[in-house]
Design an enzyme around this catalytic site. Structure first.
Site, PDB file in Angstrom:
ATOM      1  N   THR A  72     -70.922  84.967 -45.501  1.00 10.79           N
ATOM      2  CA  THR A  72     -71.160  84.074 -46.622  1.00 10.79           C
ATOM      3  C   THR A  72     -69.925  83.806 -47.462  1.00 10.79           C
ATOM      4  O   THR A  72     -69.168  84.709 -47.753  1.00 10.79           O
ATOM      5  CB  THR A  72     -72.195  84.710 -47.567  1.00 10.79           C
ATOM      6  OG1 THR A  72     -73.258  85.148 -46.779  1.00 10.79           O
ATOM      7  CG2 THR A  72     -72.666  83.732 -48.608  1.00 10.79           C
ATOM      8  N   THR A 123     -75.908  86.167 -51.573  1.00 11.82           N
ATOM      9  CA  THR A 123     -75.716  86.592 -50.188  1.00 11.82           C
ATOM     10  C   THR A 123     -76.667  87.750 -49.907  1.00 11.82           C
ATOM     11  O   THR A 123     -76.939  88.560 -50.791  1.00 11.82           O
ATOM     12  CB  THR A 123     -74.265  87.027 -49.914  1.00 11.82           C
ATOM     13  OG1 THR A 123     -74.175  87.457 -48.549  1.00 11.82           O
ATOM     14  CG2 THR A 123     -73.814  88.165 -50.813  1.00 11.82           C
ATOM     15  N   GLY A 124     -77.185  87.806 -48.707  1.00  7.51           N
ATOM     16  CA  GLY A 124     -78.108  88.888 -48.373  1.00  7.51           C
ATOM     17  C   GLY A 124     -79.191  88.411 -47.440  1.00  7.51           C
ATOM     18  O   GLY A 124     -79.077  87.343 -46.832  1.00  7.51           O
TER      19      GLY A 124
END
Ligand code: ASP
Length: 205
Positions: A72, A123-124
């Protein structure tokens, strides 16, 4: 954004529109990289997905191995007129199903900006960020409950998202230039530039 009244266009229709507006298109092979191809081969036979910056364990602990930092790229910014903006680019999840949509393009989940509250990029593990409507939730806590950007981002990333079982983090910036970059994973590559000075970090402060 400037050439139609719509907020979001996808797939064949979006490509047709892009062609009509003379936006440069590239062949899918343009996005090919050996490393990502190998990651896909490794996980393909398992009914599993993996964050592209995972080391393969399903947790983010190996993202710090030299050469493994890809994935990301998110950005949030505030201009001199008080305009906030957010953008998120993602490699998605390795071995995702065809047609799977992550949180990055979904306004309010992985990306959100509103001049009256904040700009957020996440992000994740996208499924959880969509369920928890992470980016908008942070903005809503600021707007309706007068939380600071730090308190709001911590509440969502370190409490709500953890309860949901979602791993990841956000970068968030408010209209006064205050920012927060909480994450509930082992680390998150991040940086900030303020008054011309840049700072970068990986682990918790
Ligand atoms: N949030 C992204 C997704 O679920 C993954 C990432 O952090 O790049 O697609």
């Amino acid at each position: 954004m400037e050439k139609s009244e719509h907020v979001m266009m996808i797939g064949a229709g979006a490509e047709r529109f892009a062609k009509m507006k003379d936006i440069e298109l590239v062949d899918p092979s343009y996005f090919y990289t050996e490393t990502r191809f190998k990651q896909l081969q490794q996980i393909k036979d398992k009914e599993k997905t993996q964050l592209d910056h995972d080391g393969g364990t399903g947790s983010n602990e190996n993202i710090f191995i030299e050469g493994k930092k890809f994935g990301t790229v998110g950005a949030v910014a505030l201009d001199a007129y008080g305009n906030l903006a957010a953008a998120t680019s993602t490699g998605g999840m390795t071995n995702k199903r065809y047609g799977r949509v992550g949180d990055a393009p979904i306004i309010g989940a992985g990306t959100y900006a509103d001049n009256s509250s904040c700009a957020v990029s996440a992000t994740g593990h996208g499924e959880y960020f969509i369920r928890a409507v992470v980016a908008h939730d942070i903005a809503a806590l600021m707007k309706y409950k007068n939380y600071t950007v730090k308190k709001a981002a911590d509440e969502v990333v370190m409490k709500k998202l953890v309860d949901f079982g979602g791993e990841g983090g956000v970068i968030a910036l408010d209209k006064n230039g205050n920012y927060a970059m909480p994450f509930n994973s082992a680390g998150m590559y991040r940086g900030v530039i303020k008054n011309g000075k840049a700072e970068v970090s990986i682990y918790k402060d």
